[in-house]
Design a protein around this motif. Structure first.
Motif, PDB file in Angstrom:
ATOM      1  N   ARG A 505      45.348  78.364 -70.283  1.00  0.00           N
ATOM      2  CA  ARG A 505      45.472  78.186 -71.739  1.00  0.00           C
ATOM      3  C   ARG A 505      45.442  79.524 -72.482  1.00  0.00           C
ATOM      4  N   ARG A 546      44.823  69.963 -63.563  1.00  0.00           N
ATOM      5  CA  ARG A 546      45.031  70.154 -64.991  1.00  0.00           C
ATOM      6  C   ARG A 546      45.336  68.834 -65.696  1.00  0.00           C
ATOM      7  N   VAL A 547      46.086  67.979 -65.053  1.00  0.00           N
ATOM      8  CA  VAL A 547      46.399  66.674 -65.646  1.00  0.00           C
ATOM      9  C   VAL A 547      45.129  65.850 -65.829  1.00  0.00           C
ATOM     10  N   GLN A 550      42.940  67.628 -68.817  1.00  0.00           N
ATOM     11  CA  GLN A 550      43.710  68.223 -69.911  1.00  0.00           C
ATOM     12  C   GLN A 550      42.900  68.308 -71.203  1.00  0.00           C
ATOM     13  N   ASN A 551      41.827  67.486 -71.331  1.00  0.00           N
ATOM     14  CA  ASN A 551      40.978  67.530 -72.526  1.00  0.00           C
ATOM     15  C   ASN A 551      39.629  68.189 -72.228  1.00  0.00           C
TER      16      ASN A 551
END
Length: 821
Positions: A505, A546-547, A550-551
């Motif tokens: 990110r 990552r999926v 993701q939050n």
């Protein structure tokens, strides 16, 4: 009604006239007549009798003086039995203090400014007499004496002119508190006791008294002349001795009084300043567990109306203090004196506690007193975060990061991270710069750097992204990225995974990942970062992680956690402490899922076949049959049945051996009745050492507790552990018996055999009892044989873990001797 009213009024007038006349002739008075007149006076007042002329106040004062002057003369024992004399004495005191307890409120209601001097003079006499009479007053007369004292105190609090005699009010309060405590020490009836406790707290812990004590004593350094504070400390000391209801009542009253009177906003919190160190202790106070049937415990429920329904029973006292803090105005509206001397003092004291490292560098044991205090300190700091002003921000930032560097449990680190995020949002230049300096260090522990990355992710790319880190004039994001990048090669998966999520990110904030640049001095750096980014983006394992997460940097709800209701809404663990989901635990669970998915896909066909067969064993026979297409697909995946069967047999055969390669013994250690974690962990260690088949626990979640892992010394990774709750134990024992196991109970009964004389069968379920009660009767019916350990000392029994270990060794030694033969 009118006739009755006239009759009781006439009775009151008559008996008061008689009392006055008797006092004039005290030496020749009749004790029985005195008691009769006092009793009639109390009876008429109980029926709401009044003096009918205009001089009611004068009559009330004269009547009170007459009652105070009444004495019980010595009765000759020759004319009356001892029990009758005792009864006469009890009636005299009850009628005397009962009458005064009814007259004093009437005087308070009818009081005038002109009569205040006379009233105060009378009340001083009443209080002095009550103080002297407590020890000699029969128990039955103590409640009215208590009520009379509190009514006198209410008049002093409401009508005292502090400017004319500054210390008279505090002197009166000291006498009143001494009298009330003396009565409480004598009274034993639970319902009366709690009513008196509430009355006392309502009188002493008033906003006016607290403010008066602060102005007249505290600011002049005269802390010895603070009777209200002394009374509060005495109640807290009484409550610590397994009487939490006392603390609950006392704190519920004083927490409201600390806020001051509603119309004087300038005085909010001033009265609480002398109590600031006590407040720090109360913020981490934990009520001891008690028997729900114990006296007085349920009578505190009516005091908890202002608390959220989610408040745990071990947090009621501190919840009132947290409520008080939540009701304080904002730092801009709060008095500067209260902000600095009260709130800032509490914040620094709590952080100083949090900076103390655990002994020997190990985290506090879950459920211990140290763990509880550390957890509650950080929770309180979250609520206090709005009061961290620029005056103390530098000191707080330094100590917060120091505390974060120590080993601590994930649940504690959750509140630590929330507090830091909230403070950084308020003071980004101070906390943000400290954060950047810390994350660039090369000597960070895995726990510390994980917390820093979680905080940094929330503040740079997450829910609480702050402009301070995204300023174009400097390169703060790049500095953070430089601190996080090395942790992509961390030896621990959880810190490595957090670093991957954050780096993925952060890189787009530093370079344009979509356009390759071939010019400029940053060419090499850009190429490296772009390469790292593309790997994280395109690698299948990284993408899978990552999926699922993701939050990850949007999960913390800092605003709710730092509010009063939100702070008390967390689920609690077995130790009655908040148990939030820490992001490190979340990433560990996610990694386990990813690992399982990857290895399930890569597993050989025989392994997939075994998993299908195992899952089929638990399928209900009534479930629908497989469709024909499913059968076709199923058949395409399998190996030749002979090779597959041999491989599955080999796998099942390996389960009969432990990690050391030794064959497991047919011994199941059943600890479903054991509830203490150290004993369960010790049994796990012993069972693994002696190759037991399995260990049965009352709750499988105990395996995740840090103290269990520490005491079991990694045995929990190698011993097969199953769960069987106490309510399911009886059918489980019957099932094991049907499978050929002999249930052996370790219990002292009339038919128990000595351990050294008992010959163990090969297949055994060893049933251990509860720590104090042993094996309950309902389970003894399923036990085939009870055995007991011979004892040569005085102590009645051994610890359950020690008993289990001795028995396991005896079983092992017999099996070893049998195999040798």
């Amino acid at each position: 009604s009118a006739t009755i009213s006239q009759a009781v009024n006439a009775m009151l007038q008559k008996c008061t006239d008689s009392l006055k006349a008797q006092n004039c002739a005290a030496e020749t008075g009749d004790s029985i007549e005195t008691v009769v007149n006092l009793t009639l006076c109390y009876a008429s007042l109980s029926c709401d009798a009044k003096f009918e002329d205009e001089n009611e106040l004068d009559h009330l004062l004269l009547t009170s003086e007459a009652i105070m002057s009444a004495e019980l003369l010595q009765v000759k024992t020759s004319t009356m039995r001892k029990d009758a004399i005792q009864a006469l004495r009890s009636i005299f005191h009850y009628a005397k203090w009962g009458s005064l307890s009814l007259i004093v409120p009437m005087i308070n209601k009818a009081a005038t400014e002109e009569a205040s001097g006379r009233i105060q003079q009378l009340y001083q006499k009443v209080l002095a007499s009550a103080n002297d009479a407590v020890d000699s007053t029969p128990v039955i007369a103590l409640p009215p004496l208590f009520a009379c004292t509190t009514s006198c105190g209410e008049y002093h609090v409401e009508c005292e002119d502090a400017s004319s005699n500054e210390m008279s009010l505090l002197s009166s309060i000291r006498v009143i508190s001494e009298t009330l405590f003396a009565v409480l020490n004598e009274e034993t009836a639970s319902s009366t006791w709690m009513h008196m406790l509430s009355s006392m707290c309502n009188l002493l812990f008033s906003p006016k008294l607290l403010l008066h004590e602060y102005n007249q004593s505290y600011i002049h350094g005269d802390c010895d002349n603070m009777p209200v504070m002394t009374s509060f400390k005495k109640l807290i000391d009484m409550g610590r001795a397994l009487k939490p209801h006392i603390n609950i009542v006392a704190v519920s009253y004083i927490s409201v009084a600390w806020l001051g009177e509603k119309d004087t906003e300038a005085d909010v919190g001033l009265g609480a300043i002398p109590y600031r160190d006590l407040i720090v202790d109360l913020l981490v106070y934990k009520e001891p567990k008690f028997d729900e049937s114990s006296a007085n415990q349920t009578s505190t429920k009516d005091r908890c109306g202002i608390l959220p329904q989610t408040t745990d029973g071990s947090s009621i006292t501190r919840a009132f203090v947290l409520w008080f803090i939540s009701q304080l105005p904002s730092p801009e509206e709060l008095s500067s004196v209260v902000l600095k001397e009260l709130v800032h003092h509490i914040i620094i004291k709590l952080i100083d506690r949090c900076c103390q490292p655990p002994e020997k560098g190990k985290p506090f044991i879950t459920g211990s007193e140290e763990y509880s205090k550390m957890m509650r300190s950080w929770q309180a700091l979250c609520l206090l975060s709005r009061f961290v002003t620029s005056d103390i921000a530098n000191e707080v930032a330094q100590k917060v990061f120091q505390a974060m560097s120590h080993l601590s449990h994930g649940q504690i680190r959750y509140f630590m991270e929330v507090f830091t995020i909230q403070c950084t949002r308020k003071h980004p230049s101070i906390f943000g710069q400290s954060f950047i300096s810390e994350i660039r260090r090369n000597d960070l522990s895995l726990q510390y750097v994980s917390s820093l990355m979680i905080i940094g992710g929330n503040l740079t790319v997450g829910r609480y992204s702050n402009d301070f880190f995204h300023s174009k004039s400097d390169k703060k994001v790049k500095e953070i990225l430089c601190g996080v990048l090395p942790w992509l090669s961390s030896t621990q998966g959880f810190s490595r995974a957090i670093a991957q999520l954050l780096v993925y990110r952060l890189i787009p904030l530093v370079i344009n990942v979509d356009v390759e640049r071939a010019d400029g001095p940053m060419e090499h750096d850009d190429a490296v970062l772009r390469s790292v980014y593309m790997f994280l983006k395109q690698n299948q394992d990284m993408s899978r992680l990552r999926v699922k997460q993701q939050n990850f940097f949007d999960t913390y709800d800092v605003e709710t956690t730092c509010q009063f209701e939100g702070l008390l809404s967390f689920q609690i663990d077995d130790g009655d402490e908040a148990s939030p989901i820490h992001m490190v635990d979340a990433i560990k669970d996610c990694l386990a899922e990813v690992y399982k998915e990857v290895h399930d896909e890569d597993a050989p066909e025989w392994k997939q076949m075994e998993d299908l067969l195992i899952s089929a064993e638990g399928v209900d026979q009534s479930s629908p049959a497989l469709e024909s297409d499913d059968l076709v697909n199923f058949q395409r995946k399998i190996l030749p049945i002979d090779a597959l069967d041999l491989r599955i047999r080999s796998v099942h055969e390996s389960k009969k051996f432990n990690a050391a390669g030794n064959k497991k013994q047919s011994l199941i250690v059943c600890a479903s009745l054991v509830d203490k974690v150290p004993n369960l962990a010790g049994l796990a260690r012993t069972a693994e050492i002696f190759a037991a088949e399995s260990l049965v626990l009352p709750n499988a979640l105990v395996k995740k507790q840090d103290d269990f892992k520490s005491i079991s010394a990694s045995a929990n990774d190698w011993i097969d552990m199953k769960e069987c709750k106490e309510e399911d134990l009886l059918p489980w024992l019957q099932k094991k018996k049907s499978q050929g196991y002999t249930v052996v109970g370790l219990e002292q009964t009339s038919s128990s055999q000595c351990l050294t004389r008992y010959t163990f069968p090969e297949r055994v379920v060893l049933l251990l009892g509860k720590e104090k009660e042993g094996i309950p009767v309902e389970f003894l019916s399923a036990v085939d044989q009870c055995i007991e350990i011979p004892q040569l000392g005085i102590t009645r029994s051994l610890n359950v873990h020690v008993s289990g270990a001795l028995t396991i060794w005896e079983y092992t030694s017999q099996m070893m001797a049998k195999n040798k033969k």
